[in-house]
Design a protein around this motif. Structure first.
Motif: not given
Length: 154
Positions: A61-66
């Motif tokens: 998800g990366g940094p914004a994956g929640g």
């Protein structure tokens, strides 16, 4: 007058290209699937504990994956198939999981979803499919289901 739509099959339909899953089918639930993952290299992953699941979800998800969806690893496990970075639109899907005497087999498809003729797109996609299924200590094998590709006109 009705317009005729031509369907072209690439390659012969031979017994070698048609694979039939063997073994008992196992139920599974799709956790997430789509065309955009932060995992940019082709990967087939099996996760059997929460720490590895959280690490995979952050990587995917990366940094914004929640927050990662909750999985009860005392009874379930997670399997993910990631196509890696491909040019243009594509899709990957886990279509079946079977249990053989000495392993689980995850059957998946990969399809280029561009209309024909396929114009090269500068926009990469990173298709993925992540499922939850009953926990097993058996090794897991992955098989890409080979089906004839049907080309369609835009």
């Amino acid at each position: 007058m009705a317009q005729l739509l031509a369907v072209i099959l690439l390659g012969p339909l031979s017994p070698a290209s048609v694979q039939i899953p063997s073994g008992a089918p196992l139920p599974f639930v799709t956790i997430a699937a789509g065309a955009t993952s932060s995992i940019r290299t082709p990967s087939r992953l099996v996760v059997r504990n929460n720490a590895d699941w959280l690490a995979l979800w952050r990587r995917h998800g990366g940094p914004a994956g929640g927050a990662a969806p909750t999985v009860d690893f005392s009874r379930d496990m997670v399997v993910g198939v990631f196509a890696g970075e491909v040019r243009g639109p594509a899709a990957i899907a886990i279509v079946r999981v079977t249990r053989e005497p000495n392993r689980l087999v995850v059957w998946y498809t990969f399809k280029d979803t561009r209309p024909m003729p396929a114009a090269e797109s500068g926009v990469p996609s990173t298709p993925f499919s992540i499922i939850r299924l009953p926990r097993s200590s058996l090794p897991v094998s992955f098989v890409q289901v080979k089906t004839p590709q049907v080309l369609r006109r835009p």
